[in-house]
Write an enzyme that holds these catalytic residues in place. Structure first.
Site, mmCIF file in Angstrom:
data_model
loop_
_atom_site.group_PDB
_atom_site.id
_atom_site.type_symbol
_atom_site.label_atom_id
_atom_site.label_comp_id
_atom_site.label_asym_id
_atom_site.label_seq_id
_atom_site.Cartn_x
_atom_site.Cartn_y
_atom_site.Cartn_z
ATOM 1 N N ASP A 22 -8.121 -10.560 16.139
ATOM 2 C CA ASP A 22 -6.942 -10.980 15.066
ATOM 3 C C ASP A 22 -6.423 -9.677 14.593
ATOM 4 O OD1 ASP A 22 -8.596 -13.489 15.196
ATOM 5 O OD2 ASP A 22 -9.742 -12.992 13.509
ATOM 6 N N GLU A 179 -2.330 -21.574 13.275
ATOM 7 C CA GLU A 179 -3.095 -20.685 12.422
ATOM 8 C C GLU A 179 -2.602 -19.145 12.699
ATOM 9 O OE1 GLU A 179 -7.238 -20.934 14.187
ATOM 10 O OE2 GLU A 179 -6.571 -19.809 15.969
HETATM 11 C C1 6LW Z 1 -9.262 -16.761 12.907
HETATM 12 C C2 6LW Z 1 -8.238 -17.520 13.447
HETATM 13 C C3 6LW Z 1 -8.571 -17.130 15.109
HETATM 14 O O1 6LW Z 1 -9.220 -16.885 11.640
HETATM 15 O O2 6LW Z 1 -9.876 -17.173 15.022
HETATM 16 O O3 6LW Z 1 -7.841 -16.658 16.882
HETATM 17 C C4 6LW Z 1 -10.387 -17.309 13.755
HETATM 18 N N1 6LW Z 1 -7.674 -17.085 15.903
HETATM 19 O O4 6LW Z 1 -6.980 -17.214 13.269
HETATM 20 C C5 6LW Z 1 -11.439 -16.215 13.787
HETATM 21 O O5 6LW Z 1 -10.952 -14.976 13.993
#
Ligand code: 6LW
Length: 504
Positions: A22, A179
């Site tokens: 991240d 996300e």
């Molecule tokens: C994070 C989300 C993700 O909150 O995995 O790969 C989750 N993306 O954005 C945990 O790292």
């Protein structure tokens, strides 16, 4: 053009190897800074500095004081600190991040020097989700955008939000888990970058643009602009990205990816790592260039890793920033002063099966490597562990009289090998190497050989274990392997720890 870019546009990757997911990046003048998630580990949110986007040095951890973050023992592995956004605005660094443990929530910290100290956290209870982003528009209004994807106006200095959250663009039809949003003003548009498809093999990065930070957003016709889903690229799960512009006006993307090994379905053991790719622009849309591995970049010095120190003699007060512990690190259990020049760990009841184990480790950063430590276990029991989480770990453990190798895989917990401790100082060692032949569809990603170096330097292997059981595909979750030192009983002293990459 930054000096590390070769004429064919490739360079060494991953730029921050090991469990560093991240990534969020910002630039101030000639300096780049990058922050990552840290989950159940303390200190939290590793912070790196670079001048060339390829060579990163860890300069600290954002959440390095116990008052800044509470990670309760009841919290499972892969809970805790998720997905920061790092930005520089109005002369200060701002970092917003989610503490996913009970009583946590979104919080904002600031610093004038990213090496620290960072402020005490300001809670932002009105932020409606995880993966928060901060972006300021021309009149100084700040927008906080979260996974989902939705957005709310925020005063980041108080954490107070205004109005009700407003839904933005949520990615392509049918894609799961929109996300990791980041919002940027670039030229005449506002761009909304997101990840979608989930953080596993289907992961990808998509983008939309609009006239204002609130939208409306029009998706890029070439979405996803980055994904390795369904390919045999050695870097998989590519997603969760952030963009940065270099002083020469070139653009770059940092993102997470994994390097699965072995047969099918492939096991990744180092967690999600940080990669870099060049970005060009076409018709007002970003185009992501090749994701090159270090093997395809001959001539470049191999990255020294976030902390150049491959050996730690424990001769300074405290531990360097690369060292992490599980949930907290109280001074009465971790000391470099009790016995100067040694790391002294005092157990507090738990073994590596417990969430409160006394453990200090470093992320495994090389697929093939060796780690060693000189231990004095005459007053307790402890050793050298490779930890994925409390249910998945292998360790070589010494007591005053013997040494044994323990494997914990899910609910199975076995002493695999043991022998009397040799006279004199004991060096515990693990070699992480190619899996043994035959190499076929069922072969694991690597092999872990645990043993001791005798006083004359000769290595005695006690056992070799299949690495697949310390992989994310087996254990689940969001983290990666951490190699470190632990105390399971009494007081255990460590004179030094070293680790080195192995070439085979
Ligand atoms: C994070 C989300 C993700 O909150 O995995 O790969 C989750 N993306 O954005 C945990 O790292």
């Amino acid at each position: 053009m930054p000096h590390q870019q070769r004429a064919d546009g490739t360079f060494a990757n991953p730029v921050v190897p090991g469990f560093h997911p991240d990534p969020s990046i910002c630039r101030v003048g000639a300096d780049y800074y990058l922050a990552c998630s840290s989950f159940e580990y303390f200190p939290g949110v590793p912070l790196f500095h670079s001048r060339d986007l390829v060579h990163w040095r860890q300069i600290g951890n954002v959440l390095d004081r116990p008052e800044q973050v509470r990670l309760p023992a009841s919290m499972p592995s892969s809970g805790g600190i998720y997905a920061p956004t790092l930005r520089h605005h109005d002369g200060r660094f701002w970092l917003i991040v989610t503490n996913c443990s009970e009583g946590g929530g979104n919080l904002i910290v600031t610093a004038t020097d990213p090496a620290g100290p960072w402020s005490d956290p300001v809670p932002a209870p009105g932020v409606p989700g995880i993966d928060p982003d901060l972006a300021w528009d021309e009149d100084g209004t700040c927008w906080c955008t979260v996974a989902g994807v939705s957005q709310v106006r925020i005063d980041p200095s108080t954490g107070r939000t205004y109005g009700t959250p407003h839904a933005l663009w949520s990615g392509g039809p049918g894609a799961k888990a929109p996300e990791a949003p980041h919002l940027y003003r670039i030229g005449e548009y506002w761009y909304l970058l997101i990840a979608e498809g989930g953080t596993e093999r289907g992961h990808g990065v998509s983008i939309a643009r609009g006239p204002s930070p609130r939208g409306p957003f029009e998706p890029c016709p070439a979405n996803p602009i980055l994904t390795h889903r369904g390919t045999d690229h050695p870097v998989q799960n590519t997603g969760h990205a952030d963009l940065v512009q270099a002083p020469d006006d070139t653009w770059w993307m940092v993102f997470l990816g994994v390097r699965p090994g072995g047969g099918t379905p492939g096991w990744h053991v180092l967690g999600r790592e940080t990669f870099l790719a060049p970005v060009t622009w076409k018709d007002g849309w970003p185009v992501v260039g090749e994701v090159a591995l270090e093997a395809s970049a001959p001539g470049w010095p191999l990255h020294p890793g976030p902390d150049e120190e491959s050996r730690d003699d424990f001769d300074r007060t405290g531990l360097r920033p690369a060292w992490i512990s599980v949930r907290d690190r109280p001074a009465e259990h971790y000391s470099t002063e009790k016995r100067p020049g040694w790391l002294t760990l005092r157990a507090r009841g738990g073994s590596l099966d417990e969430p409160d184990v006394v453990f200090a480790g470093r992320r495994q950063q090389d697929l093939r490597c060796r780690a060693r430590t000189l231990i004095d276990a005459s007053q307790g029991r402890g050793g050298l562990a490779v930890r994925l989480d409390e249910r998945h770990h292998y360790e070589i453990e010494a007591s005053a009289t013997d040494v044994r190798v323990i494997a914990r895989v899910g609910s199975l917990n076995t002493v695999v090998a043991s022998r009397p401790l040799p006279e004199g100082p004991a060096v515990l060692r693990v070699d992480i190497t190619e899996p043994p032949a035959p190499h076929d569809a069922r072969t694991g990603p690597d092999a872990l050989t645990f043993g001791i170096e005798e006083p004359d330097g000769a290595f005695t292997a006690l056992t070799t274990l299949d690495g697949r059981y310390l992989s994310t595909e087996v254990a689940g979750g969001f983290t990666g392997r951490v190699i470190g030192l632990f105390a399971a009983e009494g007081t255990v002293h460590f004179d030094w720890f070293d680790h080195e990459p192995l070439t085979s």
